[in-house]
Design a protein around this motif. Structure first.
Motif, short mmCIF file in Angstrom:
data_model
loop_
_atom_site.label_atom_id
_atom_site.label_comp_id
_atom_site.label_asym_id
_atom_site.label_seq_id
_atom_site.Cartn_x
_atom_site.Cartn_y
_atom_site.Cartn_z
N ILE A 195 66.51 18.04 109.93
CA ILE A 195 64.98 17.42 110.28
C ILE A 195 64.21 18.15 109.31
N ARG A 204 60.22 8.11 103.16
CA ARG A 204 60.67 7.00 104.21
C ARG A 204 61.32 5.49 103.46
N ARG A 207 62.73 2.79 108.67
CA ARG A 207 63.01 3.70 109.88
C ARG A 207 63.67 5.12 109.42
N ARG A 255 68.81 7.61 111.80
CA ARG A 255 68.04 7.67 113.38
C ARG A 255 67.59 9.24 113.69
N PRO A 256 66.17 9.33 113.09
CA PRO A 256 65.73 10.81 113.10
C PRO A 256 65.38 10.95 114.49
N HIS A 257 65.14 9.89 115.42
CA HIS A 257 64.73 10.44 116.87
C HIS A 257 65.99 10.89 117.34
N ALA A 258 67.24 10.17 117.18
CA ALA A 258 68.37 10.89 117.59
C ALA A 258 68.60 12.24 117.25
N MET A 260 66.22 14.25 116.77
CA MET A 260 65.16 15.05 117.64
C MET A 260 65.75 15.42 119.14
N GLU A 261 66.32 14.37 119.63
CA GLU A 261 67.02 14.51 121.02
C GLU A 261 68.00 15.46 121.06
N SER A 264 66.21 18.99 121.18
CA SER A 264 65.34 18.97 122.44
C SER A 264 66.42 19.32 123.45
#
Length: 268
Positions: A195, A204, A207, A255-258, A260-261, A264
């Motif tokens: 990240i 970018r 997504r 999948r950047p959000h994955a 981040m999950e 977290s």
């Protein structure tokens, strides 16, 4: 072993789409700003500005007390176990600072760039270096020997304040690294490092984020406190799960959000 090797063994595991956007040649770590293991990229380069408040006359006095050194890429600037003799201010080039365990395994403490100083924590002589520093590129260094440091601190109160600010920035750096190593699992550290690379070197594409930087398994392993073999295994897993893809020149975070999950989820 570069990330563009071994990760394409299973063509079905990563997307067919290949980035069509034009990108410059990939940067080499660390780029133009410092890099170390942390929970974000904010404040990574604070230490590069510790001398910014000096006046031109104070700068001239500082330089008159120092000694100009040059190092070729790959040369040691100081070695773990060597006696301390002063500090090194990077005027041009990039430096990696690392610790070598008795087993020979290395952990990268930080990549430092122009404006940062290296060679602490001792400032005025005594003791030995507890880690090593090597030039990643051709470097120009201003070396301030211990006697010169003592003289400058006495004669230039503004320099003494700058030095305190520089030490504070270094303390925050190593505190951030200690916190990551002590409270985050190795998979969380890997996800966070990817990240951070995306934040620092990312472009970018819809997504997705393309990390436009050359990075090897060995470099990642030394940053996150693991082994090259483990990094290779986890990058294959990330690719199989559709989190990342690799081209001959770039790492692509699909999948950047994955990621981040993963970061977290403590205790994974």
């Amino acid at each position: 072993m570069s990330l563009d090797v071994r990760l394409t063994a299973n063509p079905a595991a990563h997307p067919k789409h290949i980035p069509s956007i034009d990108l410059p040649a990939p940067a080499t770590l660390p780029g133009d700003q410092a890099l170390f293991l942390s929970e974000g990229v904010e404040g990574l380069d604070e230490g590069a500005h510790f001398l910014d408040t000096l006046t031109p006359d104070e700068w001239a006095k500082l330089k008159s007390q120092g000694r100009q050194l040059s190092f070729r890429a790959g040369q040691a600037i100081f070695n773990q176990g060597d006696g301390h003799g002063g500090i090194f201010i990077i005027e041009a080039g990039n430096v990696r600072v690392f610790y070598t365990a008795p087993s020979g395994r290395e952990i990268t403490l930080a990549y430092w760039t122009k404006g940062h100083f290296i060679g602490g924590p001792e400032m005025t002589g005594g003791g030995v270096h507890i880690w090593s520093g090597e030039a990643l590129s051709d470097c120009r260094i201003l070396f301030l020997a211990a006697p010169a440091l003592k003289k400058l601190v006495t004669e230039l109160p503004s320099f003494a304040l700058c030095l305190l600010q520089g030490l504070a920035a270094k303390g925050r750096c190593y505190s951030a690294m200690a916190q990551m190593l002590g409270t985050r699992s190795v998979i969380e550290r890997l996800a966070q490092f990817l990240i951070n690379l995306g934040d620092r070197h990312g472009v970018r594409d819809g997504r997705a984020i393309i990390i436009n930087a050359k990075v090897t398994h060995d470099q990642i392993a030394a940053m996150v406190g693991s082994t090259r073999q483990w990094v290779t295994m986890m990058m294959k897993r990330f690719q199989k799960d559709g989190l990342v893809a690799v081209t001959p020149r770039h790492i692509r975070i699909e999948r950047p959000h994955a990621l981040m999950e993963i970061v977290s989820k403590r205790g994974t």
